[in-house]
Every structure is written in C-alpha cells, then in structure tokens.
Design a protein around this motif. Sequence first.
Motif, PDB file in Angstrom:
ATOM      1  N   LEU A 124      -7.842   6.968  -9.429  1.00  0.00           N
ATOM      2  CA  LEU A 124      -8.948   7.353  -8.549  1.00  0.00           C
ATOM      3  C   LEU A 124      -9.582   8.664  -8.999  1.00  0.00           C
ATOM      4  CD1 LEU A 124      -7.415   6.403  -5.077  1.00  0.00           C
ATOM      5  CD2 LEU A 124      -9.269   5.226  -6.278  1.00  0.00           C
TER       6      LEU A 124
ATOM      7  N   HIS B 251      -4.855  10.207  -1.775  1.00  0.00           N
ATOM      8  CA  HIS B 251      -5.762   9.131  -2.182  1.00  0.00           C
ATOM      9  C   HIS B 251      -7.090   9.206  -1.426  1.00  0.00           C
ATOM     10  CE1 HIS B 251      -1.662   7.317  -3.028  1.00  0.00           C
ATOM     11  NE2 HIS B 251      -2.222   7.456  -4.216  1.00  0.00           N
TER      12      HIS B 251
ATOM     13  N   CYS C 131      -9.132  11.848  -3.047  1.00  0.00           N
ATOM     14  CA  CYS C 131      -9.786  11.363  -4.271  1.00  0.00           C
ATOM     15  C   CYS C 131     -11.048  10.569  -3.935  1.00  0.00           C
ATOM     16  CB  CYS C 131      -8.821  10.486  -5.072  1.00  0.00           C
ATOM     17  SG  CYS C 131      -7.448  11.372  -5.831  1.00  0.00           S
TER      18      CYS C 131
ATOM     19  N   PHE D 259      -9.106   1.462  -4.599  1.00  0.00           N
ATOM     20  CA  PHE D 259      -8.606   2.018  -3.337  1.00  0.00           C
ATOM     21  C   PHE D 259      -8.260   0.896  -2.359  1.00  0.00           C
ATOM     22  CE2 PHE D 259      -9.359   3.820   0.937  1.00  0.00           C
ATOM     23  CZ  PHE D 259      -8.458   4.879   0.895  1.00  0.00           C
TER      24      PHE D 259
ATOM     25  N   MET E  58       2.213   5.376  -6.282  1.00  0.00           N
ATOM     26  CA  MET E  58       1.184   6.139  -5.585  1.00  0.00           C
ATOM     27  C   MET E  58       0.561   7.181  -6.502  1.00  0.00           C
ATOM     28  SD  MET E  58       2.919   6.605  -1.810  1.00  0.00           S
ATOM     29  CE  MET E  58       1.390   7.082  -1.018  1.00  0.00           C
TER      30      MET E  58
ATOM     31  N   PHE F 289      -2.059   5.602  -8.757  1.00  0.00           N
ATOM     32  CA  PHE F 289      -3.339   5.403  -8.083  1.00  0.00           C
ATOM     33  C   PHE F 289      -4.102   6.726  -7.948  1.00  0.00           C
ATOM     34  CE2 PHE F 289      -1.492   1.350  -6.595  1.00  0.00           C
ATOM     35  CZ  PHE F 289      -2.546   0.512  -6.920  1.00  0.00           C
ATOM     36  N   THR F 290      -3.378   7.811  -7.743  1.00  0.00           N
ATOM     37  CA  THR F 290      -4.051   9.117  -7.696  1.00  0.00           C
ATOM     38  C   THR F 290      -4.740   9.405  -9.025  1.00  0.00           C
ATOM     39  OG1 THR F 290      -2.426   9.968  -6.116  1.00  0.00           O
ATOM     40  CG2 THR F 290      -3.714  11.586  -7.333  1.00  0.00           C
TER      41      THR F 290
ATOM     42  N   PRO G 183      -2.409   4.040   1.468  1.00  0.00           N
ATOM     43  CA  PRO G 183      -2.982   5.240   0.845  1.00  0.00           C
ATOM     44  C   PRO G 183      -2.535   6.512   1.562  1.00  0.00           C
ATOM     45  CG  PRO G 183      -4.671   3.541   1.153  1.00  0.00           C
ATOM     46  CD  PRO G 183      -3.451   3.077   1.894  1.00  0.00           C
TER      47      PRO G 183
ATOM     48  N   MET H  29      -4.955  -1.103  -3.116  1.00  0.00           N
ATOM     49  CA  MET H  29      -3.665  -0.476  -2.832  1.00  0.00           C
ATOM     50  C   MET H  29      -2.944  -1.211  -1.705  1.00  0.00           C
ATOM     51  SD  MET H  29      -4.469   3.619  -3.125  1.00  0.00           S
ATOM     52  CE  MET H  29      -2.774   4.029  -2.711  1.00  0.00           C
TER      53      MET H  29
END
Length: 545
Positions: A361, A392, A395, A377, A354, A357-358, A388, A380
Amino acid sequence: MATVLLTPSNKPLLQSNEEHILTLLDRCSTMKELKQIHGLVWKKGSVALLTHHIAVSKLLSLWASAKFGNLEYARMVFDRIRTPNTLMWDTMIRAYSNGNDPEAALLLYHQMLHHSVPHSSYTFPFLLKACSCLSASEEAQQIHAQIIKRGFGSEIYATNSLIRAYAILGNTKSAHDLFDRLPQRDIVSWNTMIDGYIKCGNVDMAYEMFKAMPVKSVISWTTMIVGFVRVGMNTEALSHFQQMLIAGIKPDSIAISCSLSACAGLGALEQGRWVHAYIHKNRIKIDSVLGCVLIDMYVKCGEMPKALEVFSELEQKSVYEWTAIIGGFAIHGKGREALDWFMEMQKTGTKPTMITFTAVLTACSHAGLIEEGKLIFESMGTVYEINPSVEHYGCMVDLLGRAGLLKEAKELIEAMPVKPNAAVWGALLNACVMHKNLDLGKQIGKILIKLDPDHGGRYIHLASIHAAAGEWNQAAQVRRQIKHIGLLNPPGCSTITLNGVVHEFLAEAGSLQHIEEVYDIWNQIISRPIEKRYGPVTEDLLLNL
C-alpha cells in the motif's frame, strides 16, 4: 491386551525394571512410542514403577515438552500420582511457565505450598518467569520472600532469576539492590542487569555496568549492541561492534544483524558491505533474519540491485524476505515493480502478512496507483481474511490524500472500525498542505494537537497552515504554545561515511571537528549563481516567529 514397544529389530520389550523404562524414554521419538511406554509403566508398575520418581518425572517431562505438547494429559497423570515429589512439581511448574498458561504455574505452586512439599533451587526460576509473563510484580515479591524464607537467598541460580524478573517488571532498583548484595556474581548476574537496564530504556546505566564487568562474554557485547540500536544510537552500536572484534570476540548472528540495522539507520553503505563480507569470509549461514536485515540495509543505503542479489542468493525465501524486497521498491518510489514482486510472491504460494500489505500500500501511495491500492486494501479482508490495522488505513489515507481525494480520505477515517491515531490524521494534514486546502487543514491540525499534545511537530504544522492562510496572529499564538508548554524541537541530523568513519552533523552544532572547513565549502556553494529553475521553493517555509 499386552502393551508392546518394538525395537528397531522388531523384538518385543516387556521388561519392568526402572533402568529399562528410563532407557526407553531416552530413545522415545514419537507420540505412539510414548503412549506405549506409558502403558508399559501402568501395566507393569504395580507400586514400584508408579512411585519411581525419576521414571515418572521423565514421563511427565516428555508429555509436557514442546516435542509432544500434551500438557493436559501430563496434568492428568500428575494428578493421579499419590505423593508427587519436588522434581515432579518442578516439572509441571516449568511446563506451565513455558507454555501458554503461566498463571497455572502460580496456581500449582499454591497447591505445592499447601502440601508442604520441599523446594529446590529449580522451583523458583520458572515461577519468576511466569510472574514476568503476567507482569505480576506483587507475586514476584511474594516468591522473593519464599526464596529468603527457605534458605535460597544466596543460591546464585535462584537469585539471578529474581534479578531478571525484577528487571523485566521494570523494578531495576530492586534488581540492582539484589545484585549489590550478591556475595559472588557470575557473568549471568552481570548480563541480566545490563539487559534489564536496556529493556527499561536506561542505556547509559547499562553501559556503565558493561564497562565494570570483569569478564565480558559474547552475550554481554551483543546485549549492548542491541541496546544501542534500540534507542537509535547507531554510531555507538557500530563502534561497539568494531571494539568487539578487536577484543577477539566472535559475534553471533544477533550482533551481526543489529550492526547491519545500525548501518541501515546511518546509511553507512561502506560498513554494511564490510559486515556482509565478514559474513561470507566466516561462512556464516544467512538465515531468514540475517537475509532480511541484509536486504533492508542495502535498500536503505540506496543499493537496490545489491538487495536483489542477496534475495536471489537465498536458498529459501520466506514472506519476510519477499516483504523486504517489496518494501524496498516502495521506498524508492517504484510502485509498479513492487506490485509485480507482490504478484510473484503470491505465485510461489507465500501468504502475505500485515507488514507485506503495509509495504504494498505504501508503494501504491508513492506511485499514485489509486485503483490498485483500493483493490489490494479490499482484498485483505475478502481474500486473505486479514482485518486492516490502523497502519493500513494510514496508507490508504496517504494514497487518497496525495491524489487530492481529500473528502474521500476524510470519509475513510470517519468510517474506521478503530479509533484513528495521530499518524492517520497526520497523513491527511500533509495532504491538506500539499493541495492548499487550508480550511480542512486547520480542522485536522486542531484534532492532532488534542490527540498528541506533547508532539511539537503538530503545533508547527498548524502554525504553518495559519501562516500560509495569512493568519499571522493565529500562527504566532500556536508557536507561543510550544514555548509555553516547554516542548523541544529536536535538531536536524544527517550522517555521511568517509574512509570508513561515520560523521554525524547536528543542526546548530558547532563542535564538530573541521567545522570551519565545512562552513567554508558551504559558503562557496551558496555564493555561486543559481539558475532560476533550480531556485529554492520558499512558499511553504515555516514563518520563523
């Protein structure tokens, strides 16, 4: 069928005496061997082995250990023992406390009391650990009563565990009262109190305890460094690290990692390089944690090439190192490079987290990569089966807001499966200010004040929007709310490193050494003619009411 345990020479061992059973248990390394030994105990035990306390306790301990991890089977064996002794009860309580079901440790202890089993000094520490895991303050007090009742009130091991439990549960007063009543304090007692105060956020009291310690261990120094970094006292953390070295204490990896985090927080590249050199000089292995902290330090100090060099030198690269590098490119506004490294990470078979992905993004947001951000996004959930989080969504709101897609960003917030927090609405508010959508900005500003009424910055943002719209009375009214509520606006702060010393500057603070010289230089700078194209942007400045 006879149960046979084969030795390395493949000779059967079928001896029934207790000494050989213990020897076999000590040499046991696989689940298959453990089952064979258990079968041997059951077959040859008649009454002798099954009641041999040390052998059966050792067997229980192995079944319940992390190595073999079959706590249910251990409990089944335990329940079939006619009269388990204290060691066996302690073994099971310890296993439950260290496992995923600490409540079972307390329930088992209730049975132990019912059967009037004698206690040992090892009975209480793991019960107190279970209380800490469960945030069970009342149960901890009941166990405290049992410690006193059964004559263990002056036993240092049990008392230290009680101090730790009270400290973890936030009851530092009870912990300190116990500490003061100890007839003899060891270094664990001191370290436990320091750690307890730090966990409760009282770093000042922790430092007073630290200074009063007669003898300080590496754990004592490290605990204080961790505490300073946790509350953002990075200058103090670095100073403490230096004092630790001067005192001849060799720092552990935690102290080094926290010192590097302090360097990152201060932007103290010179000190960060020195700590990195210390790591190489002392041949300290750079593990996953230390590698991540080193990369993060160089990234936040603006040394991206050096961060990449550290990354390339790592023998094994986990998702955390990859994430640190991707986040570094994101911080420096290099969205394309961040995406390229994200693709490289996937090629190695490393599954993103996670946090990864932060970082990705965020990179898309800073670089204006709208379509790429939307695809990532969406992936995910569809590709990685990760739901998310609020971060997220924040973002994505920031990405859409920066691009001027305010309506789409607001719709995304309204469609969130979880309640949006102040950070998510704040991202949209910043976008409203950026793109001069004052009407929407005023709506969002009011929402933010309701969500986060104790944050002075929320009021200042709303006042700024009213001022930008020419609504001076409303702006003044919002600013008066700040004074009425009594909110404090923390002063701005910046730091520089000069000749190995970190200098901190606070807005409106005039006590800094050489402050007059600093003001003189600053006056010389602002008195110089400024070309028009480099003139300050004043249209968004907050009206000073």
